[in-house]
Design a protein around this motif. Structure first.
Motif, mmCIF file in Angstrom:
data_model
loop_
_atom_site.group_PDB
_atom_site.id
_atom_site.type_symbol
_atom_site.label_atom_id
_atom_site.label_comp_id
_atom_site.label_asym_id
_atom_site.label_seq_id
_atom_site.Cartn_x
_atom_site.Cartn_y
_atom_site.Cartn_z
ATOM 1 N N UNK A 422 0.809 -1.237 0.000
ATOM 2 C CA UNK A 422 0.000 0.000 0.000
ATOM 3 C C UNK A 422 0.836 1.279 0.000
ATOM 4 N N UNK A 423 2.148 1.196 0.188
ATOM 5 C CA UNK A 423 2.954 2.423 0.269
ATOM 6 C C UNK A 423 2.946 3.187 -1.044
ATOM 7 N N UNK A 424 3.068 2.475 -2.163
ATOM 8 C CA UNK A 424 3.089 3.142 -3.463
ATOM 9 C C UNK A 424 1.755 3.843 -3.722
ATOM 10 N N UNK A 425 0.651 3.171 -3.351
ATOM 11 C CA UNK A 425 -0.668 3.804 -3.529
ATOM 12 C C UNK A 425 -0.793 5.060 -2.679
ATOM 13 N N UNK A 426 -0.281 4.994 -1.432
ATOM 14 C CA UNK A 426 -0.302 6.164 -0.547
ATOM 15 C C UNK A 426 0.540 7.298 -1.140
ATOM 16 N N UNK A 427 1.698 6.951 -1.675
ATOM 17 C CA UNK A 427 2.578 7.968 -2.270
ATOM 18 C C UNK A 427 1.868 8.669 -3.414
ATOM 19 N N UNK A 428 1.264 7.888 -4.302
ATOM 20 C CA UNK A 428 0.556 8.474 -5.455
ATOM 21 C C UNK A 428 -0.573 9.380 -4.977
ATOM 22 N N UNK A 429 -1.311 8.925 -3.958
ATOM 23 C CA UNK A 429 -2.447 9.717 -3.450
ATOM 24 C C UNK A 429 -1.983 11.069 -2.913
ATOM 25 N N UNK A 430 -0.891 11.081 -2.147
ATOM 26 C CA UNK A 430 -0.406 12.354 -1.587
ATOM 27 C C UNK A 430 0.209 13.243 -2.665
ATOM 28 N N UNK A 431 0.947 12.644 -3.615
ATOM 29 C CA UNK A 431 1.465 13.450 -4.731
ATOM 30 C C UNK A 431 0.310 14.109 -5.478
ATOM 31 N N UNK A 432 -0.750 13.311 -5.711
ATOM 32 C CA UNK A 432 -1.888 13.837 -6.465
ATOM 33 C C UNK A 432 -2.578 14.961 -5.694
ATOM 34 N N UNK A 433 -2.705 14.803 -4.368
ATOM 35 C CA UNK A 433 -3.346 15.833 -3.549
ATOM 36 C C UNK A 433 -2.600 17.164 -3.669
ATOM 37 N N UNK A 434 -1.279 17.108 -3.502
ATOM 38 C CA UNK A 434 -0.486 18.346 -3.594
ATOM 39 C C UNK A 434 -0.471 18.880 -5.016
ATOM 40 N N UNK A 435 -0.413 17.973 -6.006
ATOM 41 C CA UNK A 435 -0.369 18.392 -7.406
ATOM 42 C C UNK A 435 -1.640 19.117 -7.815
ATOM 43 N N UNK A 436 -2.788 18.592 -7.381
ATOM 44 C CA UNK A 436 -4.058 19.222 -7.732
ATOM 45 C C UNK A 436 -4.178 20.622 -7.135
ATOM 46 N N UNK A 437 -3.464 20.853 -6.038
ATOM 47 C CA UNK A 437 -3.489 22.182 -5.403
ATOM 48 C C UNK A 437 -2.374 23.091 -5.919
ATOM 49 N N UNK A 438 -1.670 22.618 -6.953
ATOM 50 C CA UNK A 438 -0.713 23.490 -7.623
ATOM 51 C C UNK A 438 0.714 23.391 -7.150
ATOM 52 N N UNK A 439 1.080 22.352 -6.381
ATOM 53 C CA UNK A 439 2.469 22.224 -5.908
ATOM 54 C C UNK A 439 3.314 21.648 -7.041
ATOM 55 N N UNK A 440 4.212 22.461 -7.564
ATOM 56 C CA UNK A 440 4.929 22.116 -8.794
ATOM 57 C C UNK A 440 5.743 20.838 -8.660
ATOM 58 N N UNK A 441 6.429 20.649 -7.525
ATOM 59 C CA UNK A 441 7.260 19.455 -7.371
ATOM 60 C C UNK A 441 6.422 18.187 -7.457
ATOM 61 N N UNK A 442 5.233 18.210 -6.827
ATOM 62 C CA UNK A 442 4.359 17.038 -6.877
ATOM 63 C C UNK A 442 3.821 16.824 -8.287
ATOM 64 N N UNK A 443 3.529 17.911 -8.980
ATOM 65 C CA UNK A 443 3.065 17.787 -10.361
ATOM 66 C C UNK A 443 4.136 17.122 -11.219
ATOM 67 N N UNK A 444 5.389 17.545 -11.011
ATOM 68 C CA UNK A 444 6.488 16.970 -11.790
ATOM 69 C C UNK A 444 6.666 15.483 -11.492
ATOM 70 N N UNK A 445 6.663 15.113 -10.177
ATOM 71 C CA UNK A 445 6.857 13.702 -9.803
ATOM 72 C C UNK A 445 5.701 12.847 -10.303
ATOM 73 N N UNK A 446 4.464 13.381 -10.187
ATOM 74 C CA UNK A 446 3.308 12.627 -10.658
ATOM 75 C C UNK A 446 3.425 12.367 -12.157
ATOM 76 N N UNK A 447 3.893 13.383 -12.880
ATOM 77 C CA UNK A 447 4.124 13.198 -14.308
ATOM 78 C C UNK A 447 5.139 12.098 -14.571
#
Length: 829
Positions: A422-447
């Protein structure tokens, strides 16, 4: 002389005197009043007192009341409290309600119960002051009865007392003792305000400003607040300052606003003092400090915090550690959570060991930024024992409160243990949360996750979408990835897009990867502009540029390797460039005598050139085998070799040599090398701390290491230090020092620094606009092919006078000569 008939007043006086002399008490009292007021006779206070006493002896209560007042105040007689009490008592016994009230006032301390009885009897007889007194007594204390208090206030208000009308207004506004009714509150405030009662005028103005109990009307608000402010009401003065500052109900007027704030501040209004301090910070810092000090003297924690930050080095003040520490401690002791954070940052700067303790205290007080800081320290083992579990606890607290930095760090923590269920799923979920709110680093990693298909389905469109969002916010890594994505697409149009994204990435990048990608693209395209880029990159110390420039020189000489091209290969190889190492290794293996001859040529012992066939892409430089290289680095690093420690950190950053990417390990080895004084490690550590690789962002420490490397001549660190000083990230904003470092970089011929320096002079960030100096630096950058600088130079020309343009061109020539001299000096070295 003509005969003047007696006036009516004189006749009335004569009649009253006759009755008084005949022993009539009321006439004696009236005669006293006539003497006191000069009615029908010349004013004579002694005669007035004489007749008052006569009337008082006759039992006239009004005379007794006046005589009591004379003894109480010592007017015309010696002050005698006993005599005053005696006469007030006699008057009250004859039904004089005001005498009852006065008797209560005089006996309120020694005989409280009797005094309260007097107040109640006077209040029942309609004495307004007594009604107010009884109301106040019932409204306070342990046995308060707000309902009965409101009844007495109501009676006083109905009798026309403005203070009572004001109090009734406050009760209706707050619902204290009555059912809350804002319309009634406004009605009572208006009654008192019309009688000139300042506090009521102030409240009525606020009700109009807020639209409470009356239609919102800022003009009416200003009108009533002005009347109260003119009478010295501090609340009205402050609120009127707000109205003038914000242009509410009146034309915005900063000077008038400042004037009203000053009046309120002089009355001790903390809000006004703080508002003035904030207004003064940029242009009048000395006055700002004065206002903060006035508020701090009253124990205001916000002012203490502001002073602590100022003395820590803000607003251009010389840092004063003792004062800063004193104010921040005072604010923190009052529970000002921001002071705990500032205290930790101050101690951080001074390298005091208990800094982590203060970050922890601030975190425990709920300061989100402090929770991120302590999370970072626990993750990296900086200033405390490493504890990844506790680090995640603090990051999670901050993340759940909406901190995007913390959400990204939580995602990184889960990503680091992605092999756990479940760690990878948790990581994706938190990256997505920050990315949707405009955090550039999370947007880049999610990409990147979409590009690799890690934790999400592989989807290049999604990857490109998230990279684009981050790139548009200036994330240089995302810009680089977009460029690479376009380049893979193939074709001239895709190459143009790739080139544009690489160029944008180079403007913000703090490493050479975008430039390397650009160089590789230009080399592949055989672009006619390639040689300019190759040479510029080579001279800026980029190893790939040195390698490409050496290749270009060899091609220019028809495949011959000469001393100049060999020098560039050597420079690239010294930085670990694999292709350059491979070529040198192949050449040394194939023709050692030719290499020796070239080295002799470089030493001035003749001019030689040898044929060079491109080394096989399958060739490896000596000692370049991955496993051996990593093992060697680890052994050397553990033995304390700073260069090996730096190389090991780089392996962990890149996930190279068969190792998994591990930012914690990278920071650990970079820091050991940096502490040993190795500039590349200092610069690399600063990059990680600035960009937040692995969720370990710390701008303050990044600045510290960039400064260390910059002072040793590292060009990229000098530029990055200038950027941090310019933006005020991790260090108080300081344009003057930023320009000092920019000049060091610009004088080494770096176009991006020259352009930024030009902008500093063009926009007046140094205190004045200097178009000639701006033009000169724009011209220097434009000469190296920087399109932005060329556009800025042309724009500057439009704004310049003939003399300014002449001065600018002369200065540009001086800069060009200076850069050439520096380069010549470096070449001789």
């Amino acid at each position: 002389m003509s005969f003047q008939p007696a006036s009516k007043d004189h006749e009335a006086f004569r009649e009253t005197r006759r009755a008084a002399e005949a022993g009539q008490g009321k006439a004696q009292y009236s005669l006293g009043l006539m003497y006191a007021n000069g009615v029908g006779v010349e004013q004579d206070f002694n005669q007035a007192l004489y007749w008052y006493r006569k009337a008082a002896d006759k039992g006239v209560s009004a005379a007794q009341y006046i005589l009591a007042g004379k003894y109480a105040m010592g007017q015309g007689v010696d002050r005698d409290i006993r005599e005053a009490l005696s006469w007030y008592l006699k008057a009250s016994e004859r039904g004089n309600s005001r005498a009852l009230f006065k008797l209560g006032q005089m006996l309120s301390v020694p005989q409280e119960d009797f005094a309260n009885s007097c107040f109640e009897k006077a209040a029942e007889k309609g004495v307004v002051e007594a009604q107010l007194m009884v109301g106040a007594r019932l409204a306070s204390g342990s046995g308060a009865d707000q309902g009965r208090a409101a009844d007495w206030y109501q009676k006083a208000a109905e009798n026309g007392a403005p203070s009572a009308q004001y109090i009734i207004g406050t009760q209706y506004q707050s619902g204290k003792g009555v059912v809350q009714d804002l319309v009634q509150a406004v009605a009572w405030y208006r009654k008192a305000a019309r009688q000139g009662f300042a506090a009521a005028q102030s409240q009525l103005g606020l009700m109009y400003a807020r639209g409470e109990g009356v239609a919102k009307d800022n003009r009416q608000a200003v009108s009533w607040l002005s009347r109260a402010a003119e009478q010295g009401d501090g609340e009205a003065q402050y609120q009127l300052g707000v109205m003038y500052e914000q242009g509410l109900g009146v034309a915005a007027d900063p000077l008038t606003a400042e004037n009203w704030y000053l009046k309120a501040a002089d009355q001790g209004d903390l809000r006004a003092q703080l508002r003035l301090a904030r207004l003064y910070e940029d242009e009048r810092p000395i006055l700002a400090v004065e206002m903060y000090q006035r508020a701090a003297e009253h124990g205001n924690p916000e002012a203490q915090l502001a002073l602590g930050k100022l003395y820590a080095g803000g607003l251009g003040f010389e840092p004063d550690f003792d004062k800063a520490l004193g104010y921040l401690l005072a604010a923190s002791q009052q529970g000002e959570a921001g002071a705990l954070m500032a205290l930790a940052q101050l101690l951080d700067r001074e390298s005091v060991s208990m800094t982590t303790q203060w970050y922890r205290r601030a975190a425990e007080e709920g300061v989100t930024d402090a929770q991120c800081r302590i999370g970072h320290r626990l993750a990296t083992g900086q200033g405390t024992a490493q504890n990844l579990q506790e680090s995640l606890f603090w990051y999670m607290l901050a993340a759940e409160k909406g901190s995007l930095e913390a959400q990204h760090a939580v995602a990184d923590a889960y990503m680091a243990q992605r092999d756990v269920a479940d760690s990878l799923e948790q990581a994706v979920a938190w990256y997505r949360s920050a990315a949707k709110q405009g955090f550039a680093q999370s947007q880049r990693v999610l990409g990147s996750l979409y590009a690799r298909g890690e934790g999400v389905p592989k989807d290049n469109r999604q990857a490109a979408s998230w990279w684009l969002k981050a790139a548009e916010q200036g994330d240089s890594d995302a810009q680089l990835y977009l460029g690479q994505l376009f380049e893979k697409g193939g074709g001239a149009t895709a190459d143009r897009h790739a080139e544009q994204w690489y160029a944008r990435a180079m403007e913000r990048a703090i490493d050479s990867r975008p430039m390397v990608a650009m160089l590789a693209l230009l080399a592949r395209k055989k672009s006619p502009d390639a040689q300019v880029w190759f040479r510029q990159a080579a001279e800026e110390g980029v190893s790939a540029g040195q390698h490409f420039w050496a290749d270009w020189l060899v091609d220019r000489e028809g495949g011959l390797l000469d001393a100049e091209s060999l020098n560039w290969y050597l420079l690239a190889a010294a930085q670990g460039h694999k292709a350059a190492l491979a070529k040198l290794a192949e050449l040394t293996r194939r023709d050692p005598e030719a290499v020796s001859a070239l080295f002799a040529s470089m030493a001035g012992e003749g001019s030689q050139a040898v044929p060079l066939n491109s080394a096989s892409g399958e060739s490896k430089a000596l000692g370049e085998e991955d496993e051996n290289s990593f093992e060697w680095c680890m052994r050397a690093a553990e033995a304390g070799d700073p260069k090996a420690q730096w190389a090991l950190g780089k392996i962990f950053v890149d996930g190279d040599k068969g190792q998994r990417q591990d930012f914690g390990q990278a920071v650990r080895w970079y820091r050991q090398s940096a502490q040993a004084g190795f500039p590349p490690a200092q610069a690399a550590l600063a990059v990680l701390l600035s960009t937040g690789g692995g969720g370990m962002q710390n701008h303050g420490e990044a600045v510290h290491w960039w400064r260390k490397a910059a002072e040793q001549g590292d060009v990229e660190s000098q530029y990055n230090l200038a950027l941090m000083l310019e933006k005020g990230q991790g260090v108080p904003q300081n344009y003057a020092e930023a320009v000092v470092w920019l000049e060091k970089v610009a004088e080494q011929g770096i176009p991006i620094a020259q352009t930024r320096l030009g902008l500093a002079h063009a926009t007046g960030r140094l205190g004045k606009v200097d178009l000639a100096e701006a033009y000169a630096w724009f011209a220097a950058a434009a000469a190296a092919g920087n399109e932005a600088a060329q556009a800025n130079r042309e724009h500057a020309e439009v704004l310049m006078s003939g003399q300014q343009l002449k001065d600018g061109k002369r200065r540009a020539e001086q800069i060009t000569r200076r850069i050439a001299q520096l380069r010549a000096g470096q070449g001789h070295r």
